[in-house]
Design an enzyme around this catalytic site. Structure first.
Site, PDB file in Angstrom:
ATOM      1  N   GLU A  39       3.621   0.544  15.184  1.00  0.00           N
ATOM      2  CA  GLU A  39       2.709   0.685  14.049  1.00  0.00           C
ATOM      3  C   GLU A  39       3.269   2.435  13.882  1.00  0.00           C
ATOM      4  O   GLU A  39       3.192   2.626  12.534  1.00  0.00           O
ATOM      5  CB  GLU A  39       1.496   0.716  14.464  1.00  0.00           C
ATOM      6  CG  GLU A  39       1.020  -0.767  14.458  1.00  0.00           C
ATOM      7  CD  GLU A  39       1.171  -1.542  13.264  1.00  0.00           C
ATOM      8  OE1 GLU A  39       1.203  -1.003  11.952  1.00  0.00           O
ATOM      9  OE2 GLU A  39       1.321  -2.935  13.341  1.00  0.00           O
ATOM     10  N   THR A  45       8.890   3.657   7.946  1.00  0.00           N
ATOM     11  CA  THR A  45      10.228   3.161   7.969  1.00  0.00           C
ATOM     12  C   THR A  45      10.144   1.772   7.573  1.00  0.00           C
ATOM     13  O   THR A  45       8.885   1.016   8.174  1.00  0.00           O
ATOM     14  CB  THR A  45      10.385   3.617   9.420  1.00  0.00           C
ATOM     15  OG1 THR A  45      10.488   4.899   9.847  1.00  0.00           O
ATOM     16  CG2 THR A  45      11.949   2.785   9.880  1.00  0.00           C
ATOM     17  N   TYR A 122      -5.529   3.777  10.245  1.00  0.00           N
ATOM     18  CA  TYR A 122      -4.909   2.810  10.272  1.00  0.00           C
ATOM     19  C   TYR A 122      -4.228   2.532  11.616  1.00  0.00           C
ATOM     20  O   TYR A 122      -4.291   0.971  12.100  1.00  0.00           O
ATOM     21  CB  TYR A 122      -3.567   2.894   9.363  1.00  0.00           C
ATOM     22  CG  TYR A 122      -2.714   1.844   9.573  1.00  0.00           C
ATOM     23  CD1 TYR A 122      -2.756   0.716   8.940  1.00  0.00           C
ATOM     24  CD2 TYR A 122      -1.547   1.974  10.360  1.00  0.00           C
ATOM     25  CE1 TYR A 122      -1.822  -0.341   8.876  1.00  0.00           C
ATOM     26  CE2 TYR A 122      -0.662   0.911  10.449  1.00  0.00           C
ATOM     27  CZ  TYR A 122      -0.746  -0.082   9.775  1.00  0.00           C
ATOM     28  OH  TYR A 122       0.106  -1.302   9.921  1.00  0.00           O
ATOM     29  N   ASP A 140      -3.003  -0.242   5.158  1.00  0.00           N
ATOM     30  CA  ASP A 140      -1.885   0.526   4.586  1.00  0.00           C
ATOM     31  C   ASP A 140      -1.629   0.158   3.100  1.00  0.00           C
ATOM     32  O   ASP A 140      -2.307  -0.398   2.495  1.00  0.00           O
ATOM     33  CB  ASP A 140      -0.544   0.369   5.239  1.00  0.00           C
ATOM     34  CG  ASP A 140       0.024  -1.027   5.398  1.00  0.00           C
ATOM     35  OD1 ASP A 140      -0.569  -1.736   4.670  1.00  0.00           O
ATOM     36  OD2 ASP A 140       0.977  -1.094   5.987  1.00  0.00           O
TER      37      ASP A 140
HETATM   38  N1  ADE Z   1       4.115  -2.889   8.872  1.00  0.00           N
HETATM   39  C1  ADE Z   1       3.202  -2.038   9.503  1.00  0.00           C
HETATM   40  N2  ADE Z   1       2.767  -2.813  10.610  1.00  0.00           N
HETATM   41  C2  ADE Z   1       3.495  -3.987  10.636  1.00  0.00           C
HETATM   42  C3  ADE Z   1       3.427  -5.425  11.485  1.00  0.00           C
HETATM   43  N3  ADE Z   1       2.802  -5.253  12.669  1.00  0.00           N
HETATM   44  N4  ADE Z   1       4.164  -6.125  11.365  1.00  0.00           N
HETATM   45  C4  ADE Z   1       4.896  -6.239  10.111  1.00  0.00           C
HETATM   46  N5  ADE Z   1       5.152  -5.061   9.144  1.00  0.00           N
HETATM   47  C5  ADE Z   1       4.242  -4.125   9.504  1.00  0.00           C
END
Ligand code: ADE
Length: 366
Positions: A39, A45, A122, A140
């Site tokens: 995370e 990214t 988050y 998010d």
């Molecule tokens: N973006 C942020 N967390 C994610 C997750 N666990 N799986 C896929 N995309 C993400």
């Protein structure tokens, strides 16, 4: 009472997720450490960029205890190219804190997680729901978009208040048994179907109940704030090279690109024109202009002009008086080829180093 013949948001979303879920490395063996690392990486990214970094990081530091013992430079090196390096420094600081205060286990508790460096609402919500099985929202920008459209609410991902409202909305709809899947399903829908500009509504499992789809509002929701213009700093990079060596300096331990290495910079109180005039009188400095670039950070942009200064030996001589001297070693230092390759360099100036080492440019960009 809900009409049982109409699937709820959770039913529609989870049955879609069960059919289409993306097979991503952090979805196997969802421990708090693995989820936390993912995370943090995914905050700024893209998924495809993050995957090889994630795998390399975990094979070097398979557990939180391994990470806590790491040297900061080794962690920054593994982060090189991902940008937003405070994420990596906070990760290390948090791992050390967990070893000191929590017996090496990331706590499955909102307040305790929030007290760790780099963990906001988050990330705490993602760890709690994905790894601890607790009812917690992880909202998010993607999730705000999905829910603003589905509910027809004028939320903006930039507004803290709107994110909190969206988090309450998530908790209202979250099924008791599958909090992590519910959050990841929202993330996947935002990343693959409910796209910012051209949402694929015909493929969306929630289209039937989606206010934005039914009222033709997908372009208007969520509310978009124009990204503000950021101030630009103009900087002159001096790539000082001697046979077999390059002069490098480490950035100060706090602030922009803290702890990373770069080549030298003309000191901010020196006039670039006066410097170029001085250079013209230096017979023993071979001057080559290098391509300029602009690198945007979140709050600031650098416009970088660059000169390569070839010296006959590893001695700065009078050049030293022109250089920026902040950072832990005011005089910088000379690095050989292998060290230059191994030092953590930020993406902002990495292209100059790669050119020196004759390495291809990295494709990953944060
Ligand atoms: N973006 C942020 N967390 C994610 C997750 N666990 N799986 C896929 N995309 C993400």
């Amino acid at each position: 009472m809900n009409d049982p013949s109409i699937p709820t948001l959770a039913d529609a979303l989870l049955s879609w997720f069960d059919r289409t879920r993306r097979d991503l490395p952090w979805r196997q063996n969802r421990t708090p450490y693995r989820v936390w690392l993912a995370e943090i990486m995914l905050q700024q990214t893209q998924v495809q960029t993050a995957i090889p970094y994630y795998e390399r990081f975990l094979s070097r530091f398979p557990t939180l205890a391994d990470l806590a013992q790491a040297d900061e430079q080794a962690v920054l090196k593994l982060w090189e190219g991902l940008g937003y390096y405070s994420r990596a420094r906070n990760l290390l600081a948090a791992a050390r804190q967990v070893m000191r205060e929590d017996n090496g286990q990331l706590p499955c508790d909102f307040k305790a997680l929030r007290a760790l460096p780099g963990i906001g609402d988050y990330t705490a919500g993602a760890i709690l729901s994905l790894a601890c099985g607790q009812q917690a929202a992880a909202v998010d920008g993607n999730v705000v978009r999905v829910l603003a459209r589905w509910s027809g609410t004028a939320w903006s991902a930039k507004s803290l208040q709107d994110r909190r409202q969206a988090a309450d909305f998530v908790l209202t709809h979250m099924p008791a048994g599958r909090p992590g899947d519910f959050n990841e399903a929202l993330m996947d829908l935002g990343a693959t179907v409910c796209l910012p500009r051209e949402p694929r509504c015909p493929a969306c499992p929630l289209a039937g109940g989606c206010q934005a789809y039914c009222r033709n509002l997908t372009a208007a929701l969520p509310l978009r704030d124009k990204s503000p213009d950021v101030p630009t700093e103009r900087r002159l990079l001096l790539l000082i090279a001697a046979p077999g060596f390059w002069h490098v300096r480490q950035r100060p331990p706090r602030g922009l690109l803290a702890g990373l290495f770069t080549f030298d910079w003309l000191a901010p109180d020196q006039d670039p024109r006066a410097f170029r005039t001085w250079l013209q009188g230096q017979d023993n400095v071979l001057v080559q202009p290098l391509p300029s670039l602009t690198h945007r950070f979140s709050h600031l942009a650098w416009h970088v002009d660059a000169l390569r200064l070839g010296l006959p030996r590893a001695d700065l001589g009078e050049l030293a008086a022109w250089l920026e001297t902040d950072g832990p070693q005011p005089d910088g230092r000379w690095a050989g080829r292998q060290e230059l390759q191994q030092l953590p360099f930020p993406a902002a100036v990495d292209q100059y180093r790669r050119q020196e080492l004759d390495e291809p440019p990295k494709t990953a960009s944060p």
